[in-house]
Motif scaffolding. Structure first.
Motif, short mmCIF file in Angstrom:
data_model
loop_
_atom_site.label_atom_id
_atom_site.label_comp_id
_atom_site.label_asym_id
_atom_site.label_seq_id
_atom_site.Cartn_x
_atom_site.Cartn_y
_atom_site.Cartn_z
N VAL A 131 0.63 -1.34 0.02
CA VAL A 131 -0.07 -0.12 0.07
C VAL A 131 0.63 1.08 0.11
O VAL A 131 0.65 2.25 -0.75
CB VAL A 131 -0.87 -0.09 1.24
CG1 VAL A 131 -1.65 1.33 1.34
CG2 VAL A 131 -1.90 -1.15 1.04
N LEU A 132 1.98 1.27 0.58
CA LEU A 132 2.84 2.34 0.83
C LEU A 132 3.34 2.62 -0.72
O LEU A 132 3.71 3.78 -1.06
CB LEU A 132 3.91 2.13 1.92
CG LEU A 132 3.65 2.38 3.32
CD1 LEU A 132 4.72 1.93 4.07
CD2 LEU A 132 3.11 3.83 3.47
N ARG A 133 3.74 1.46 -1.50
CA ARG A 133 4.28 1.65 -2.74
C ARG A 133 3.27 2.09 -3.62
O ARG A 133 3.67 3.13 -4.41
CB ARG A 133 4.66 0.04 -3.39
CG ARG A 133 6.11 -0.32 -2.55
CD ARG A 133 6.36 -1.64 -2.79
NE ARG A 133 6.55 -1.73 -4.31
CZ ARG A 133 7.53 -1.58 -4.91
NH1 ARG A 133 8.84 -1.09 -4.43
NH2 ARG A 133 7.87 -1.66 -6.20
N TRP A 134 2.12 1.86 -3.44
CA TRP A 134 0.84 2.45 -4.39
C TRP A 134 0.48 3.94 -3.85
O TRP A 134 0.56 4.80 -4.70
CB TRP A 134 -0.62 1.54 -3.94
CG TRP A 134 -1.53 2.25 -4.50
CD1 TRP A 134 -1.96 2.32 -5.89
CD2 TRP A 134 -2.60 3.09 -4.00
NE1 TRP A 134 -3.16 2.88 -6.25
CE2 TRP A 134 -3.30 3.49 -4.88
CE3 TRP A 134 -2.77 3.79 -2.46
CZ2 TRP A 134 -4.66 4.39 -4.66
CZ3 TRP A 134 -3.74 4.45 -2.28
CH2 TRP A 134 -4.52 4.90 -3.47
N VAL A 135 0.82 4.42 -2.66
CA VAL A 135 0.73 5.82 -2.34
C VAL A 135 1.79 6.49 -3.02
O VAL A 135 1.76 7.84 -3.56
CB VAL A 135 0.77 5.83 -0.89
CG1 VAL A 135 1.12 7.47 -0.53
CG2 VAL A 135 -0.34 5.18 -0.15
N ASP A 136 3.05 5.94 -3.17
CA ASP A 136 4.20 6.47 -3.55
C ASP A 136 3.96 6.63 -5.25
O ASP A 136 4.38 7.67 -5.79
CB ASP A 136 5.64 5.80 -3.39
CG ASP A 136 5.85 5.82 -1.79
OD1 ASP A 136 5.45 6.80 -1.11
OD2 ASP A 136 6.70 5.21 -1.36
N ARG A 137 3.78 5.66 -5.73
CA ARG A 137 3.50 5.59 -7.18
C ARG A 137 2.46 6.59 -7.61
O ARG A 137 2.73 7.53 -8.56
CB ARG A 137 3.24 4.39 -7.83
CG ARG A 137 3.96 3.46 -7.60
CD ARG A 137 3.94 2.06 -8.43
NE ARG A 137 2.73 1.54 -8.17
CZ ARG A 137 2.71 0.32 -7.14
NH1 ARG A 137 3.74 0.06 -6.76
NH2 ARG A 137 1.62 -0.14 -6.88
N SER A 138 1.37 6.83 -6.93
CA SER A 138 0.47 7.66 -7.15
C SER A 138 0.84 9.20 -7.02
O SER A 138 0.49 10.06 -7.74
CB SER A 138 -0.90 7.47 -6.26
OG SER A 138 -1.44 6.25 -6.26
N LEU A 139 1.73 9.49 -6.09
CA LEU A 139 2.18 10.68 -5.87
C LEU A 139 3.17 11.00 -6.82
O LEU A 139 2.98 12.28 -7.57
CB LEU A 139 2.92 10.86 -4.31
CG LEU A 139 3.35 12.21 -4.25
CD1 LEU A 139 2.48 13.22 -3.97
CD2 LEU A 139 3.94 12.12 -2.55
N ILE A 140 4.14 10.25 -7.32
CA ILE A 140 4.95 10.45 -8.34
C ILE A 140 4.34 10.75 -9.65
O ILE A 140 4.52 11.66 -10.43
CB ILE A 140 5.84 9.31 -8.53
CG1 ILE A 140 6.64 9.31 -7.30
CG2 ILE A 140 6.88 9.29 -9.71
CD1 ILE A 140 7.50 7.82 -7.12
N LYS A 141 3.06 9.91 -9.97
CA LYS A 141 2.28 10.13 -11.22
C LYS A 141 1.82 11.47 -11.17
O LYS A 141 1.70 12.23 -12.37
CB LYS A 141 1.03 9.37 -11.17
CG LYS A 141 0.57 9.14 -12.59
CD LYS A 141 -0.41 7.87 -12.55
CE LYS A 141 -1.31 7.99 -13.76
NZ LYS A 141 -2.21 6.82 -14.01
N LEU A 142 1.17 11.83 -10.13
CA LEU A 142 0.40 13.33 -9.87
C LEU A 142 1.54 14.45 -10.25
O LEU A 142 1.18 15.41 -10.72
CB LEU A 142 -0.30 13.40 -8.62
CG LEU A 142 -0.84 14.56 -8.20
CD1 LEU A 142 -2.26 14.85 -8.90
CD2 LEU A 142 -1.07 15.02 -6.68
N SER A 143 2.66 14.05 -9.47
CA SER A 143 3.75 15.12 -9.66
C SER A 143 4.11 15.16 -11.08
O SER A 143 4.39 16.66 -11.44
CB SER A 143 4.85 14.95 -8.89
OG SER A 143 4.62 14.94 -7.50
N SER A 144 4.27 14.30 -11.78
CA SER A 144 5.00 14.39 -13.10
C SER A 144 3.68 14.96 -14.23
O SER A 144 4.01 15.55 -14.87
CB SER A 144 5.07 12.86 -13.69
OG SER A 144 5.44 12.82 -14.94
N LYS A 145 2.66 14.72 -13.74
CA LYS A 145 1.50 15.49 -14.61
C LYS A 145 1.26 16.92 -14.62
O LYS A 145 0.90 17.49 -15.33
CB LYS A 145 0.41 14.53 -14.38
CG LYS A 145 -0.93 14.50 -15.47
CD LYS A 145 -2.13 13.63 -15.20
CE LYS A 145 -3.00 13.79 -16.44
NZ LYS A 145 -3.91 12.96 -16.26
#
Length: 484
Positions: free
Chosen positions: A265-279
């Motif tokens: 779940v922590l990895r999912w939170v990190d991936r979601s944040l990175i995707k949002l930041s990149s977008k």
């Protein structure tokens, strides 16, 4: 209402056996699958919850024990029926006494029609209607699916999905349901520029006076093509609400066997944040120093940093009962209270300035200051080293040091005001710097100063290997600018 002073030891809801040699399940036992009573107990309490929902009964649990009582297994009864949950050490503790009184709080008598009645509703239900372009994916909160299949129900399920109507059981002014949607309009079928979206919430409940009430709320908004212009989407971003919505999904995933471990779940939170930041961030590719967030997003990474360190996703130093308790309270509270749980508020009191908010950081600790921390579950008054020494010397008892007496009283009064309307009643803690109970404050601070960096300027070094917010942001920017 269930008043529990110990765990069930007999029958289908057994949490731990009667022999004293058997230990109650821990996080390790649950992870390894060695908690022998767990699955059977959860199944039993889930069936009780279904019966209670069908009969419009609300189940409240007041657990007062120094050890676990089986909250993790029984919480489904509270969540599905819209009940309340209180966890305390003893029945003589103010956390229990005051919380029980507030359950039966009544509205002021001078309020037209509602005056003198309990602040609660019964047999509540929520139905969501949408326009054709998007559908309801599900809801997370104190609710239970009514299994109502409708054209606006999405195939993707989030939380209580597969329906557009839910039973909420008992409700009060604090109850908040998070509803998630999925855009189903085909990409090759662009919407006209003038097209608007519509959503309607239909809430029904029985008032404490016996009358039945219906409230309908309808919203309308414009559609935006994110492949053409992300500006309107970015300008309408509510980072506080987004943080709470993401937190509820993360909590729901930690309690779902299909979603994997807390680490996943922590990895999912990190991936979601990175995707949002990149977008939504502005940057030059492969240049982290050029990264910048729009004003509407600047606090969101900070919220995610504190979420990763919170008791909602970290199991260390919490029993299964405590973890379940924190998560159950989180998914029923509004955005403001939920944010306080995720990123606690911190106020500083000193002679040099009036009370003011300060950063939740190790640098905010000063020997001559008093800090007031509100984590929703705990309210902590923390005295700096110098202030504690002055108080121990009794300066507040002399007339010439009346300002010091006022300084000591001010955070205490503000703490009492904070606790007045809170449910459940938070635990009140008064502590001094370098003393054992100071851990309640230290555990929440950003470790910008550690035993590795040494004390730099003001503040107090923290004995931890956790990364600081600055290091977290550096890694985030580095990964965001690399994402295609």
């Amino acid at each position: 209402m269930l008043f529990a002073g110990g765990p069930p030891t007999v029958g289908p809801g057994t949490v731990v056996g009667r022999p004293k040699t058997e230990d109650i399940r821990s996080h390790t036992d649950l992870a390894k699958g060695t908690a022998s009573h767990y699955k059977a107990a959860v199944k039993h309490y889930a069936s009780l919850a279904e019966r209670a929902v069908a009969a419009s009964h609300v189940i409240d649990i007041f657990a007062c024990s120094l050890d676990q009582v089986g909250m993790m297994e029984m919480k489904v009864c509270v969540e599905k029926t819209g009940g309340l949950m209180v966890l305390a050490d003893t029945f003589s503790q103010s956390v229990f006494k005051e919380s029980l009184l507030r359950v039966f709080k009544r509205l002021p008598a001078d309020i037209p029609k509602d005056g003198g009645h309990l602040q609660m509703g019964f047999a509540a239900s929520l139905e969501v209607l949408t326009s054709r372009e998007f559908k309801v994916a599900g809801a997370i909160g104190p609710c239970s699916s009514l299994r109502k299949v409708a054209p606006n129900v999405a195939e993707t399920a989030i939380g209580e999905g597969g329906t557009n109507a839910w039973s909420m059981g008992g409700i009060d002014p604090a109850v908040t349901i998070a509803v998630y949607f999925e855009v189903t309009n085909a990409a090759n079928n662009p919407l006209p520029p003038s097209k608007r979206r519509f959503i309607q919430f239909i809430t029904q409940y029985q008032h404490a006076s016996g009358r039945f009430r219906l409230r309908t709320t309808t919203y309308s908004g414009a559609w935006h093509n994110d492949s053409v212009d992300m500006g309107p989407v970015a300008r309408s971003f509510d980072q506080e609400a987004a943080c709470v919505l993401m937190t509820r999904i993360a909590v729901q995933r930690t309690e779902s066997d299909e979603e994997g471990t807390v680490h996943d779940v922590l990895r999912w939170v990190d991936r979601s944040l990175i995707k949002l930041s990149s977008k939504f961030g502005s940057y030059r590719k492969d240049d982290p120093t050029s990264f910048a967030f729009p004003q509407e997003f600047v606090l969101y990474p900070q919220f995610m940093f504190h979420l990763r360190r919170s008791q909602f996703l970290q199991l260390f130093n919490s029993s299964p009962d405590e973890s379940s308790y924190y998560r159950t309270i989180l998914i029923r509270e509004n955005v403001t209270n939920s944010l306080v749980m995720i990123q606690p508020s911190l106020l500083s009191y000193s002679f040099s300035a009036p009370p003011q908010p300060v950063m939740l950081d190790a640098t905010s600790i000063r020997p001559d200051c008093i800090l007031l921390l509100d984590t929703f579950f705990h309210v902590v008054v923390f005295h700096g080293e110098t202030v504690a020494a002055w108080r121990a010397a009794g300066y507040q008892n002399s007339e010439e040091h009346v300002n010091f007496k006022n300084l000591l009283d001010s955070p205490q009064l503000d703490a009492q005001m904070t606790m007045t309307s809170r449910f459940p009643v938070p635990r009140f803690i008064v502590c001094d710097q370098h003393k054992s109970q100071a851990r309640f404050l230290m555990a929440k601070l950003n470790p910008s100063i550690t035993h590795h960096t040494g004390e730099v300027g003001m503040g107090q070094a923290m004995l931890t290997d956790d990364v600081s917010l600055r290091v977290f942001m550096e890694h985030l920017m580095k990964l965001a600018v690399q994402t295609p």
